[in-house]
Write a protein that holds these residues in place. Sequence first.
Motif, PDB file in Angstrom:
ATOM      1  N   GLY A  19       0.835  -1.209   0.000  1.00 15.71           N
ATOM      2  CA  GLY A  19       0.000   0.000   0.000  1.00 15.71           C
ATOM      3  C   GLY A  19       0.862   1.248   0.000  1.00 15.71           C
ATOM      4  O   GLY A  19       0.571   2.231  -0.685  1.00 15.71           O
ATOM      5  N   HIS A  20       1.931   1.196   0.769  1.00 12.10           N
ATOM      6  CA  HIS A  20       2.858   2.333   0.815  1.00 12.10           C
ATOM      7  C   HIS A  20       3.491   2.564  -0.554  1.00 12.10           C
ATOM      8  O   HIS A  20       3.525   3.693  -1.050  1.00 12.10           O
ATOM      9  CB  HIS A  20       3.946   2.057   1.856  1.00 12.10           C
ATOM     10  CG  HIS A  20       4.862   3.204   2.084  1.00 12.10           C
ATOM     11  ND1 HIS A  20       4.648   4.142   3.069  1.00 12.10           N
ATOM     12  CD2 HIS A  20       5.981   3.593   1.426  1.00 12.10           C
ATOM     13  CE1 HIS A  20       5.610   5.056   3.017  1.00 12.10           C
ATOM     14  NE2 HIS A  20       6.428   4.744   2.031  1.00 12.10           N
ATOM     15  N   ARG A  21       3.979   1.487  -1.147  1.00 16.62           N
ATOM     16  CA  ARG A  21       4.602   1.617  -2.468  1.00 16.62           C
ATOM     17  C   ARG A  21       3.620   2.202  -3.490  1.00 16.62           C
ATOM     18  O   ARG A  21       3.958   3.103  -4.257  1.00 16.62           O
ATOM     19  CB  ARG A  21       5.088   0.246  -2.967  1.00 16.62           C
ATOM     20  CG  ARG A  21       6.380  -0.245  -2.350  1.00 16.62           C
ATOM     21  CD  ARG A  21       7.543   0.624  -2.748  1.00 16.62           C
ATOM     22  NE  ARG A  21       8.829   0.083  -2.304  1.00 16.62           N
ATOM     23  CZ  ARG A  21       9.829   0.837  -1.879  1.00 16.62           C
ATOM     24  NH1 ARG A  21       9.694   2.144  -1.815  1.00 16.62           N
ATOM     25  NH2 ARG A  21      10.970   0.287  -1.509  1.00 16.62           N
ATOM     26  N   LEU A  74      -5.558   2.688  -1.089  1.00 19.99           N
ATOM     27  CA  LEU A  74      -6.489   2.919   0.025  1.00 19.99           C
ATOM     28  C   LEU A  74      -7.058   1.597   0.544  1.00 19.99           C
ATOM     29  O   LEU A  74      -7.188   1.399   1.752  1.00 19.99           O
ATOM     30  CB  LEU A  74      -7.626   3.848  -0.406  1.00 19.99           C
ATOM     31  CG  LEU A  74      -7.239   5.324  -0.513  1.00 19.99           C
ATOM     32  CD1 LEU A  74      -8.335   6.123  -1.214  1.00 19.99           C
ATOM     33  CD2 LEU A  74      -6.959   5.907   0.871  1.00 19.99           C
ATOM     34  N   ASP A  75      -7.400   0.700  -0.377  1.00 18.38           N
ATOM     35  CA  ASP A  75      -7.883  -0.620   0.051  1.00 18.38           C
ATOM     36  C   ASP A  75      -6.813  -1.333   0.876  1.00 18.38           C
ATOM     37  O   ASP A  75      -7.101  -1.927   1.920  1.00 18.38           O
ATOM     38  CB  ASP A  75      -8.217  -1.487  -1.166  1.00 18.38           C
ATOM     39  CG  ASP A  75      -9.520  -1.065  -1.836  1.00 18.38           C
ATOM     40  OD1 ASP A  75     -10.302  -0.322  -1.207  1.00 18.38           O
ATOM     41  OD2 ASP A  75      -9.753  -1.486  -2.988  1.00 18.38           O
ATOM     42  N   LEU A  76      -5.582  -1.271   0.387  1.00 19.92           N
ATOM     43  CA  LEU A  76      -4.501  -1.983   1.077  1.00 19.92           C
ATOM     44  C   LEU A  76      -4.239  -1.380   2.458  1.00 19.92           C
ATOM     45  O   LEU A  76      -3.980  -2.096   3.430  1.00 19.92           O
ATOM     46  CB  LEU A  76      -3.228  -1.968   0.218  1.00 19.92           C
ATOM     47  CG  LEU A  76      -3.318  -2.813  -1.073  1.00 19.92           C
ATOM     48  CD1 LEU A  76      -2.144  -2.516  -1.996  1.00 19.92           C
ATOM     49  CD2 LEU A  76      -3.365  -4.313  -0.749  1.00 19.92           C
ATOM     50  N   ILE A  77      -4.317  -0.071   2.561  1.00 20.35           N
ATOM     51  CA  ILE A  77      -4.122   0.569   3.869  1.00 20.35           C
ATOM     52  C   ILE A  77      -5.248   0.144   4.817  1.00 20.35           C
ATOM     53  O   ILE A  77      -5.017  -0.159   5.994  1.00 20.35           O
ATOM     54  CB  ILE A  77      -4.080   2.111   3.742  1.00 20.35           C
ATOM     55  CG1 ILE A  77      -2.857   2.543   2.914  1.00 20.35           C
ATOM     56  CG2 ILE A  77      -4.030   2.763   5.119  1.00 20.35           C
ATOM     57  CD1 ILE A  77      -2.876   4.000   2.486  1.00 20.35           C
ATOM     58  N   GLY A  78      -6.459   0.088   4.286  1.00 20.04           N
ATOM     59  CA  GLY A  78      -7.591  -0.356   5.110  1.00 20.04           C
ATOM     60  C   GLY A  78      -7.403  -1.795   5.599  1.00 20.04           C
ATOM     61  O   GLY A  78      -7.663  -2.108   6.766  1.00 20.04           O
ATOM     62  N   GLN A  79      -6.933  -2.655   4.708  1.00 17.19           N
ATOM     63  CA  GLN A  79      -6.684  -4.045   5.108  1.00 17.19           C
ATOM     64  C   GLN A  79      -5.572  -4.098   6.162  1.00 17.19           C
ATOM     65  O   GLN A  79      -5.639  -4.887   7.109  1.00 17.19           O
ATOM     66  CB  GLN A  79      -6.307  -4.884   3.883  1.00 17.19           C
ATOM     67  CG  GLN A  79      -7.460  -5.062   2.894  1.00 17.19           C
ATOM     68  CD  GLN A  79      -7.014  -5.679   1.569  1.00 17.19           C
ATOM     69  OE1 GLN A  79      -5.965  -6.302   1.493  1.00 17.19           O
ATOM     70  NE2 GLN A  79      -7.819  -5.500   0.532  1.00 17.19           N
ATOM     71  N   THR A  80      -4.585  -3.230   5.996  1.00 21.36           N
ATOM     72  CA  THR A  80      -3.481  -3.177   6.969  1.00 21.36           C
ATOM     73  C   THR A  80      -3.997  -2.844   8.370  1.00 21.36           C
ATOM     74  O   THR A  80      -3.584  -3.450   9.360  1.00 21.36           O
ATOM     75  CB  THR A  80      -2.461  -2.090   6.546  1.00 21.36           C
ATOM     76  OG1 THR A  80      -2.016  -2.379   5.225  1.00 21.36           O
ATOM     77  CG2 THR A  80      -1.285  -2.047   7.497  1.00 21.36           C
ATOM     78  N   GLN A  81      -4.897  -1.865   8.425  1.00 22.28           N
ATOM     79  CA  GLN A  81      -5.434  -1.480   9.743  1.00 22.28           C
ATOM     80  C   GLN A  81      -6.087  -2.677  10.430  1.00 22.28           C
ATOM     81  O   GLN A  81      -5.973  -2.864  11.630  1.00 22.28           O
ATOM     82  CB  GLN A  81      -6.433  -0.330   9.582  1.00 22.28           C
ATOM     83  CG  GLN A  81      -5.743   0.986   9.239  1.00 22.28           C
ATOM     84  CD  GLN A  81      -6.731   2.095   8.924  1.00 22.28           C
ATOM     85  OE1 GLN A  81      -7.544   1.983   8.006  1.00 22.28           O
ATOM     86  NE2 GLN A  81      -6.665   3.184   9.681  1.00 22.28           N
ATOM     87  N   MET A  82      -6.775  -3.502   9.630  1.00 27.34           N
ATOM     88  CA  MET A  82      -7.446  -4.667  10.226  1.00 27.34           C
ATOM     89  C   MET A  82      -6.434  -5.739  10.633  1.00 27.34           C
ATOM     90  O   MET A  82      -6.475  -6.262  11.741  1.00 27.34           O
ATOM     91  CB  MET A  82      -8.465  -5.233   9.232  1.00 27.34           C
ATOM     92  CG  MET A  82      -9.589  -4.251   8.916  1.00 27.34           C
ATOM     93  SD  MET A  82     -10.928  -5.000   7.950  1.00 27.34           S
ATOM     94  CE  MET A  82     -10.175  -5.145   6.348  1.00 27.34           C
ATOM     95  N   TRP A  83      -5.526  -6.049   9.717  1.00 30.20           N
ATOM     96  CA  TRP A  83      -4.561  -7.121  10.030  1.00 30.20           C
ATOM     97  C   TRP A  83      -3.655  -6.738  11.194  1.00 30.20           C
ATOM     98  O   TRP A  83      -3.441  -7.522  12.118  1.00 30.20           O
ATOM     99  CB  TRP A  83      -3.693  -7.438   8.806  1.00 30.20           C
ATOM    100  CG  TRP A  83      -4.358  -8.212   7.699  1.00 30.20           C
ATOM    101  CD1 TRP A  83      -4.488  -7.814   6.401  1.00 30.20           C
ATOM    102  CD2 TRP A  83      -4.950  -9.527   7.766  1.00 30.20           C
ATOM    103  NE1 TRP A  83      -5.136  -8.784   5.664  1.00 30.20           N
ATOM    104  CE2 TRP A  83      -5.420  -9.846   6.475  1.00 30.20           C
ATOM    105  CE3 TRP A  83      -5.133 -10.447   8.795  1.00 30.20           C
ATOM    106  CZ2 TRP A  83      -6.058 -11.051   6.172  1.00 30.20           C
ATOM    107  CZ3 TRP A  83      -5.770 -11.656   8.502  1.00 30.20           C
ATOM    108  CH2 TRP A  83      -6.227 -11.948   7.198  1.00 30.20           C
TER     109      TRP A  83
END
Lengths: 94, 255, 330
Positions: free
Chosen positions: B24-26, B48-57
């Motif tokens: 997500g950062h990349r 944005l999707d990847l950052i959202g998934q990161t928050q959950m994981w």
Amino acid sequence: MKKEWPLWEVFIRGQHGLNHRHVGSLHAPDAETAILNARDVYTRRNEGLSIWVVEARHISASAPGDKGPLFEPSESKVYRHPTFYDIPKDVGHM
Amino acid sequence: MAQVDQKALLEFVLRQGDNTLVLGHRVSEWCGHAPVLEEDIALANTALDLIGQTQMWLGLAAEIEGEGHSADDMAYLRDAWDFRNLLLVELPNGDFGRTILRQFLFDAFSAIYLPLLTKSADPRVAEIAAKATKEVAYHLERSAQTVVGLGDGSEESHARMQEALDYLWPYVGEMFASDSVDQAMAEAGIGPDPAGLRAEYDALIGRVLSEATLRIPEDSFAHKGGRNGYMHTEHLGHLLTQMQWLQRAYPGCEW
Amino acid sequence: MYAQMVKSTGDAVKSREDMSDDERHFQDKVDANIKVEPRDWMPDDYRKTLIRQIGQHAHSEIVGQLPEGNWITRAPTLERKAILLAKVQDEAGHGLYLYCAAETLGVTRDELTEKLLSGRMKYSSIFNYPTLTWADMGAVGWLVDGAAIMNQVPLQRTSYGPYSRAMVRICKEESFHQRQGYAIMMKMAQGSPAQRKMAQDALNRMWYPSLMMFGPSDKDSVHSAQSMAWKIKINTNDELRQKFVNETVPQAEYLGLTIPDENLKFNEETGNYDFSQPDWDEFFEVLKGNGPCNTDRLNARRKAWDDGAWVREGLLAHAEKRAAAKVAAE
Ligand SMILES: [Fe+2]
Ligand SMILES: [Fe+2]
């Protein structure tokens, strides 16, 4: 000059909408990509919706001079509109 | 659930969260610099999707760890050796072709793996996977279509995509290099052993890459060391230097 | 504003007597708040002025991605990163909507882009200032988006249909931009001494450039008079600047920050704040290309455009190949 991606008009039907509505335009090399782009640009990806894309050059529009003849007859048919009718309050919601 | 090795479970969840965090950062690095506005917006949606998934994981990881940390602490206060992401996702973006091909290679794996996680014996894992599965299906559709378009596009775009594939290919194998953590997760019914997914993965990417007229390199060598944290690339440290700078320079602040 | 110093005909606004029949009919329509649509007759200068204005507005959105984009990879929390990215992404969307609106006037996005990259078209002066600390993300959202909204809200009523519709969409999306900026400022102003220092420093640097966004006084400008008659400009620059100052001063007070203007004080008589003008010489230097970031901003846009050429061409080549194959198969 290099060639630009064609312009597409985007029509979207939302979850609760009955009709597809024009929401804007975008550029894309082909119809498939135009649909994906429309999803990314104009829906920010809500679910349960439907997208139409039409290449802008394929849209035929009424000429501005036609504005009168095309639209005036319907304007005079006020009886098509619900507010034309006075319904007594006692009847309740209609 | 009591018999699940919590250390292995934490390791497993970090692998998911660090992948999405770093990728997500990349992808977010592209914002404002993409080849065309429509792509700029689409890449931002993916990030944005990847950052959202990161928050959950990472939120779940912090919960399993049980030391009162938050998802942000996990992202911003661990050092490179603590990270459990694939080497693939920490590689620099390169040109747009490499970025989108890396996205496709990752999306293809996620699109196979995440639906299986929705059946996880751990409901917290299943819930995150359910949400992510929908997002990833779209990411895959988009990245696959773009890979085909560029691979089977102009002479230059084809050459660049082949170059990107040659560069990235040695980083694909790590996705399937399973270890004792994966075995523990498979036994506990938390998630499948990725090694068993290789054939399905090869079939999926084979279809798309052949439509893209791209040739998969024959050498099956695979770089490893990301998902077990043994040895990352030099690139991760630079990424963290940027990402973690504020939290490190001004510890304990609220933002 | 996002479109600063847009020149129209340069002549005084025509009286009704001097107008042709077409022009009079057109002006009547504008006066009656009937939208002008792409295929309607319009004065040539209306079209040209609009292309310049909408184009400049679009360029500002796109170049405006850069100063905030500068901090996406350094955002201090996952949530802040997501918010900032979503916000900067919105600006890309705004640029896209506006380019499409301009295209209805008979110019292509590529033509406009090339004019931007060759320096023949401008973008707002504000984006030539640097973002140096995280507090700048707060100050930009609060002040720059705040100033932009002040201008964009009335533009929803502009006479040109596609422009008006783009502004409606943009204003809907803008609503969170200023608030997220102010929320950052609140955190910083209530935070550690270092954070408070960053917040004050950001306000110090951004205040006058924000006032410049509205452009120099145009109460005597013929360009503005014509644009206002055509309803592609709704308020004078001074009106909007005053409104901005009036709204912003209490917001700064709430934060406990000091606006860097010793002359700032409420005037009981006028009901407005009196304030110092920004340095207009500096403004004209920035417009000329001598702002702190002009070169970097344009180079970043040029690099994105040049590096992306093979992608745009490659995808088009693929589309053409497939279309040809489809025709051959039929
Ligand atoms: Fe905007
Ligand atoms: Fe904005």
